[in-house]
Enzyme design. Structure first.
Site, PDB file in Angstrom:
ATOM      1  N   ASP A 215       0.831  -1.196   0.000  1.00 35.32           N
ATOM      2  CA  ASP A 215       0.000   0.000   0.000  1.00 35.32           C
ATOM      3  C   ASP A 215       0.876   1.260   0.000  1.00 35.32           C
ATOM      4  OD1 ASP A 215      -2.682   1.291   0.401  1.00 35.32           O
ATOM      5  OD2 ASP A 215      -1.675   2.011   2.209  1.00 35.32           O
ATOM      6  N   GLU A 242       0.747  -0.295  -5.730  1.00 39.96           N
ATOM      7  CA  GLU A 242      -0.204   0.553  -6.443  1.00 39.96           C
ATOM      8  C   GLU A 242       0.374   1.955  -6.559  1.00 39.96           C
ATOM      9  OE1 GLU A 242      -4.943   1.274  -6.469  1.00 39.96           O
ATOM     10  OE2 GLU A 242      -3.970   1.710  -4.571  1.00 39.96           O
TER      11      GLU A 242
END
Length: 464
Positions: A215, A242
């Site tokens: 994350d 991401e």
């Protein structure tokens, strides 16, 4: 061939799925016990991996609280504890499904509303650990729960990101919510922090976790990423991050954030360049020619590095990204393209209506949609078969997967016809290719030229 919705997915000869079939179910904000209870449904739908929400110590019922760690040394949150996670992993392993964990390494929870220090987990939680030692010892992953894990010296100075185009700024300062919010305390990758994060990842790996979604990796420096993710930790693991971008090669955010991450980490990433290509192609005035070979122009990541998607949890849950939500038909067309093509690990997002006030229950139990399950069957059946473009235009893209499958995606409001030369694009003769979304639709090759009809706004996927 007659068909009904812009997708033609025809598969000939339903071959056994290969071992590396790799569709990921993102069980976003699911309780671990729910994932366990639905193990047979997940397996039956064809998923090979499940991505779960962060296994750590966190409090609060909001979905975003899962991304605000209070302590990495144990698993205990409203989604479940270590025993729940052990049962989940065992249930998935028994069904040949790998478990991936979302991990939060960039920051800790913002608790400035109730205390002024940066000691984590802090006096309150240490008191809870001491008051119930038997329970918390069972939730422990590593370390001494009798003392704090982190102190003020383990964080960057207080201050919010103000220049989102500057990697140094984005990777050093805090993520803040505005209106005086002090933000998420940003970790300094000193030797102690790195060693504790390594211990955390090793403990999860030891439990049987097979992949990590990192994350907020856009907010971590190359140094921190490579210091934490040693070759030992990455061995046998699928690690991806991401990094949200507006496009691929040539776009500023790709060149400043995603490209350096890919070049320097060796890890995988969400394929935002391909997602931008999908949005452009499916959007008003866009051309499906963009999807013929986006990787050739740097508008899709290499297949071995890509996690492909039609939506991620950050898109509907953050106002700044909601413009990227596809309409429901386009989302279905996007999944057909992603699950039909060769390259990348497709990720399917399924939630519990966390944005119900804006979207209703659009993605609740999405993973069990009958059309999606048909696409996954197609993906698994043709896994490993070479992809060959047959044709494309403003309205459609048509390609084949070896001799086993044919994929056509038509975004327009009227049928698209294509005469396929089987001498050039070889298929199996005298064998039925059935549309996996409409079993009554069949192609049987009996001559050199075969008419392929791609129905309006529906993806036909046909397999032998």
């Amino acid at each position: 061939m007659k068909n009904t919705a812009g997708i033609l997915a025809i598969a000939g000869m339903l071959i056994a799925p290969l071992a590396h079939a790799d569709v990921i179910l993102h069980a976003f904000n699911w309780k671990y016990s729910e994932v366990t209870a639905k193990a047979d449904l997940i397996k039956g739908a064809g998923y090979k991996q499940v991505l779960i929400s962060p296994p750590l110590k966190s409090s609060g019922n909001e979905w975003w609280a899962r991304y605000q760690p209070q302590d990495l040394r144990l698993v205990d949150s409203p989604l479940g504890n270590k025993q729940d996670l052990e049962q989940l992993i065992a249930a998935m392993q028994a069904r040949g499904i790998a478990v991936y964990a979302d991990v939060v390494l960039n920051h800790m929870a913002n608790e400035s509303w109730k205390r002024n220090d940066l000691n984590y987990p802090g006096t309150e939680l240490l008191g809870q650990y001491a008051a119930n030692p038997d329970y918390y010892s069972r939730q422990r992953l590593f370390g001494d729960l009798g003392q704090n894990l982190l102190s003020a010296s383990d964080f960057h100075p207080e201050g919010c990101i103000t220049d989102w185009s500057d990697p140094g700024h984005v990777q050093y300062w805090r993520l803040c919510g505005g209106a005086g919010d002090k933000g998420l305390p940003d970790l300094d990758p000193n030797n102690w922090v790195v060693s504790q994060q390594q211990a955390y990842l090793k403990a999860l790996k030891g439990m049987g976790i097979k992949g990590f979604r990192v994350d907020a990796v856009k907010h971590m420096s190359d140094y921190q990423i490579n210091a934490v993710f040693t070759p030992e930790i990455k061995q046998g693991m699928h690690v991806f991050g991401e990094v949200i971008t507006t496009g691929g090669a040539g776009s500023t955010d790709y060149e400043r954030f995603l490209k350096p991450y890919l070049d320097n980490s060796g890890q995988g990433a969400y394929d935002f360049p391909l997602f931008a290509s999908l949005r452009g192609a499916l959007g008003y005035g866009g051309s499906m020619n963009q999807l013929a070979d986006p990787g050739a122009y740097g508008q899709a990541l290499p297949g071995n590095r890509a996690v492909t998607f039609a939506i991620t949890h950050d898109i509907p849950t953050n106002d700044g990204f909601r413009y990227q939500i596809l309409n429901q038909t386009d989302e279905k067309l996007a999944y057909a393209y992603l699950l039909g093509r060769d390259g990348g690990s497709p990720l399917v997002y399924s939630d519990h209506g966390e944005t119900q006030d804006k979207d209703g229950l659009r993605w609740q139990d999405y993973y069990l949609r009958s059309d999606l399950k048909g696409m996954i069957r197609f993906h698994n059946a043709v896994q490993g078969q070479p992809m060959q473009l047959i044709g494309s235009g403003d309205c459609f893209v048509l390609f084949k997967r070896g001799k086993q499958g044919l994929v056509g995606v038509n975004k327009c409001d009227y049928e698209q016809e294509y005469w396929l030369d089987t001498a050039k694009f070889e298929l199996n003769w005298y064998r039925n290719y059935k549309d996996v979304l409409d079993q009554s639709a069949v192609i049987n090759v009996q001559s050199q030229w075969v008419r392929v009809a791609m129905p309006a706004r529906r993806p036909p996927l046909a397999a032998e």
